[in-house]
Write a protein that holds these residues in place. Structure first.
Motif, PDB file in Angstrom:
ATOM      1  N   ARG A 139      31.228  -1.014  31.692  1.00 48.04           N
ATOM      2  CA  ARG A 139      31.926  -2.041  32.596  1.00 48.04           C
ATOM      3  C   ARG A 139      31.372  -2.275  33.913  1.00 48.04           C
ATOM      4  N   VAL A 140      31.062  -1.363  34.622  1.00 48.74           N
ATOM      5  CA  VAL A 140      30.603  -1.452  35.958  1.00 48.74           C
ATOM      6  C   VAL A 140      28.995  -2.328  35.811  1.00 48.74           C
ATOM      7  N   ALA A 141      28.262  -1.957  34.866  1.00 48.25           N
ATOM      8  CA  ALA A 141      27.019  -2.756  34.594  1.00 48.25           C
ATOM      9  C   ALA A 141      27.227  -4.329  34.474  1.00 48.25           C
ATOM     10  N   ALA A 142      28.232  -4.549  33.847  1.00 45.30           N
ATOM     11  CA  ALA A 142      28.682  -6.039  33.334  1.00 45.30           C
ATOM     12  C   ALA A 142      29.226  -6.616  34.610  1.00 45.30           C
ATOM     13  N   LEU A 143      30.036  -5.852  35.490  1.00 46.94           N
ATOM     14  CA  LEU A 143      30.318  -6.532  36.695  1.00 46.94           C
ATOM     15  C   LEU A 143      29.218  -6.883  37.497  1.00 46.94           C
ATOM     16  N   ASP A 144      28.250  -6.004  37.411  1.00 48.89           N
ATOM     17  CA  ASP A 144      27.181  -6.084  38.505  1.00 48.89           C
ATOM     18  C   ASP A 144      26.255  -7.178  38.194  1.00 48.89           C
ATOM     19  N   ARG A 145      26.358  -7.216  36.849  1.00 52.17           N
ATOM     20  CA  ARG A 145      25.566  -8.635  36.148  1.00 52.17           C
ATOM     21  C   ARG A 145      26.116  -9.952  36.612  1.00 52.17           C
ATOM     22  N   ARG A 188      30.287  -4.087  22.843  1.00 50.91           N
ATOM     23  CA  ARG A 188      30.345  -2.518  22.374  1.00 50.91           C
ATOM     24  C   ARG A 188      30.630  -1.578  23.553  1.00 50.91           C
ATOM     25  N   ASP A 189      30.572  -0.384  23.249  1.00 49.18           N
ATOM     26  CA  ASP A 189      31.001   0.532  24.637  1.00 49.18           C
ATOM     27  C   ASP A 189      32.300   0.174  25.492  1.00 49.18           C
ATOM     28  N   LYS A 190      33.061  -0.375  24.752  1.00 45.36           N
ATOM     29  CA  LYS A 190      34.208  -0.859  25.323  1.00 45.36           C
ATOM     30  C   LYS A 190      35.010  -0.023  26.372  1.00 45.36           C
ATOM     31  N   LEU A 191      34.955   1.331  26.038  1.00 44.27           N
ATOM     32  CA  LEU A 191      35.540   2.344  26.959  1.00 44.27           C
ATOM     33  C   LEU A 191      34.457   3.021  27.895  1.00 44.27           C
ATOM     34  N   SER A 192      33.499   2.312  28.046  1.00 42.21           N
ATOM     35  CA  SER A 192      32.316   3.144  28.768  1.00 42.21           C
ATOM     36  C   SER A 192      32.425   2.619  30.144  1.00 42.21           C
ATOM     37  N   ARG A 193      32.675   3.420  31.164  1.00 44.90           N
ATOM     38  CA  ARG A 193      32.906   3.023  32.617  1.00 44.90           C
ATOM     39  C   ARG A 193      31.581   2.411  33.132  1.00 44.90           C
ATOM     40  N   HIS A 194      30.399   3.111  32.616  1.00 43.17           N
ATOM     41  CA  HIS A 194      29.211   2.799  33.044  1.00 43.17           C
ATOM     42  C   HIS A 194      28.726   1.344  32.678  1.00 43.17           C
ATOM     43  N   LEU A 238      44.026   5.994  35.703  1.00 38.17           N
ATOM     44  CA  LEU A 238      43.316   6.527  34.660  1.00 38.17           C
ATOM     45  C   LEU A 238      43.107   8.119  34.427  1.00 38.17           C
ATOM     46  N   GLU A 239      43.555   8.798  35.564  1.00 38.37           N
ATOM     47  CA  GLU A 239      43.771  10.242  35.608  1.00 38.37           C
ATOM     48  C   GLU A 239      44.793  10.716  34.938  1.00 38.37           C
ATOM     49  N   LEU A 240      45.815  10.172  34.758  1.00 39.94           N
ATOM     50  CA  LEU A 240      47.170  10.575  34.022  1.00 39.94           C
ATOM     51  C   LEU A 240      47.170  10.117  32.532  1.00 39.94           C
ATOM     52  N   ARG A 241      48.088  10.755  31.787  1.00 39.07           N
ATOM     53  CA  ARG A 241      48.323  10.018  30.495  1.00 39.07           C
ATOM     54  C   ARG A 241      48.912   8.794  30.563  1.00 39.07           C
ATOM     55  N   LEU A 242      48.351   7.814  29.700  1.00 41.26           N
ATOM     56  CA  LEU A 242      48.879   6.711  29.869  1.00 41.26           C
ATOM     57  C   LEU A 242      49.755   6.439  28.506  1.00 41.26           C
ATOM     58  N   PRO A 243      50.589   5.322  28.309  1.00 42.16           N
ATOM     59  CA  PRO A 243      51.564   5.078  27.329  1.00 42.16           C
ATOM     60  C   PRO A 243      50.778   5.002  25.971  1.00 42.16           C
ATOM     61  N   GLU A 244      51.804   5.111  24.962  1.00 42.15           N
ATOM     62  CA  GLU A 244      51.164   5.263  23.698  1.00 42.15           C
ATOM     63  C   GLU A 244      50.569   3.718  23.426  1.00 42.15           C
ATOM     64  N   GLY A 245      49.337   3.665  22.769  1.00 46.86           N
ATOM     65  CA  GLY A 245      48.728   2.512  22.439  1.00 46.86           C
ATOM     66  C   GLY A 245      47.563   2.160  23.510  1.00 46.86           C
ATOM     67  N   TYR A 246      47.406   3.029  24.423  1.00 46.93           N
ATOM     68  CA  TYR A 246      46.370   3.072  25.437  1.00 46.93           C
ATOM     69  C   TYR A 246      45.347   4.022  25.317  1.00 46.93           C
ATOM     70  N   PRO A 247      44.142   4.063  25.617  1.00 46.73           N
ATOM     71  CA  PRO A 247      43.163   5.215  25.319  1.00 46.73           C
ATOM     72  C   PRO A 247      43.993   6.427  26.114  1.00 46.73           C
ATOM     73  N   THR A 248      43.523   7.522  25.129  1.00 48.81           N
ATOM     74  CA  THR A 248      43.963   8.865  25.334  1.00 48.81           C
ATOM     75  C   THR A 248      43.192   9.466  26.740  1.00 48.81           C
ATOM     76  N   THR A 249      43.820  10.459  27.563  1.00 45.01           N
ATOM     77  CA  THR A 249      43.039  10.987  28.423  1.00 45.01           C
ATOM     78  C   THR A 249      41.627  11.451  28.236  1.00 45.01           C
ATOM     79  N   GLN A 250      41.353  12.012  27.126  1.00 43.28           N
ATOM     80  CA  GLN A 250      40.277  12.535  26.564  1.00 43.28           C
ATOM     81  C   GLN A 250      39.087  11.439  26.322  1.00 43.28           C
ATOM     82  N   GLU A 251      39.909  10.435  25.820  1.00 37.83           N
ATOM     83  CA  GLU A 251      38.732   9.217  25.796  1.00 37.83           C
ATOM     84  C   GLU A 251      38.365   8.660  27.197  1.00 37.83           C
ATOM     85  N   LEU A 252      39.201   8.652  28.125  1.00 39.88           N
ATOM     86  CA  LEU A 252      38.846   7.951  29.098  1.00 39.88           C
ATOM     87  C   LEU A 252      38.039   9.027  30.112  1.00 39.88           C
TER      88      LEU A 252
END
Length: 200
Positions: A55-61, A47-53, A104-118
């Protein structure tokens, strides 16, 4: 005198996690067969696949499950996971190979998360501070997810050495890349670079 232990390669996927024909998947299998380096891959989030926190926690673990030296090998948004983690590292890292970072600061191509989602997921702004370990950024000149000039500018402030990959797109299956043998070569080169900087 005993030789220094070989590092474990910690593979950090992007937001799409594990793709069967992705070069990171092939790298993990190849390293397992060659028995040259041990490797582990940060597992996908349930879950929380778009959560930077998250993702970082998973890497730390994952990093705290590995004994001895580690080298990070990240791709796409996995690069940004790595860079965010490195702002407050909780253990030493021997080095990092960051391949075709996703801007991830710029708009990604269609099919990727939107800038707002990121933005909502906490991915922006991208950290721009020197990384606390030797780093190589492998950048594409034809990557729809990250322009060469912006990526090399980030690499400069991260204190990274830049490898110009040329015309490789996003270096994923959609760009025609499954196996990518150069990854192992770049890991070897990175470790040579880090050993050269070790005190005698």
């Amino acid at each position: 005198m005993n030789a220094a232990p070989q590092p474990t390669i910690v593979i950090v996927p992007g937001l799409r996690d594990h793709v069967a024909d992705h070069w990171q998947t092939h790298l993990a299998a190849d390293l397992d067969v060659a028995e040259r380096y041990d490797s582990v891959t940060v597992p996908p989030l349930e879950r929380d696949k778009l959560s930077r926190h998250a993702r970082v926690a998973a890497l730390d673990r994952m990093l705290h499950q590995v004994d001895g030296p580690v080298v990070l090998v990240a791709h796409s948004a996995g690069v940004m996971t790595t860079v965010h983690w490195a702002q407050n590292p909780t253990r030493e890292v021997a080095g990092a190979l960051l391949v075709t970072p996703a801007d991830l600061e710029l708009r990604l191509p269609e099919g990727y998360p939107t800038t707002q989602e990121l933005d909502d997921g906490g991915w922006t702004p991208i950290p721009r501070r020197r990384l606390p370990f030797p780093t190589v950024v492998a950048a594409s000149r034809t990557d729809a997810l990250g322009g060469f000039r912006r990526i090399t500018g980030m690499a400069e402030v991260w204190g990274a050495r830049v490898i110009d990959l040329g015309d490789v797109g996003h270096l994923n299956p959609a760009a025609g890349y499954g196996p990518w043998p150069r990854a192992t070569q770049l890991i070897d080169d990175l470790l040579t670079m880090t050993s050269a900087h070790q005190p005698a």
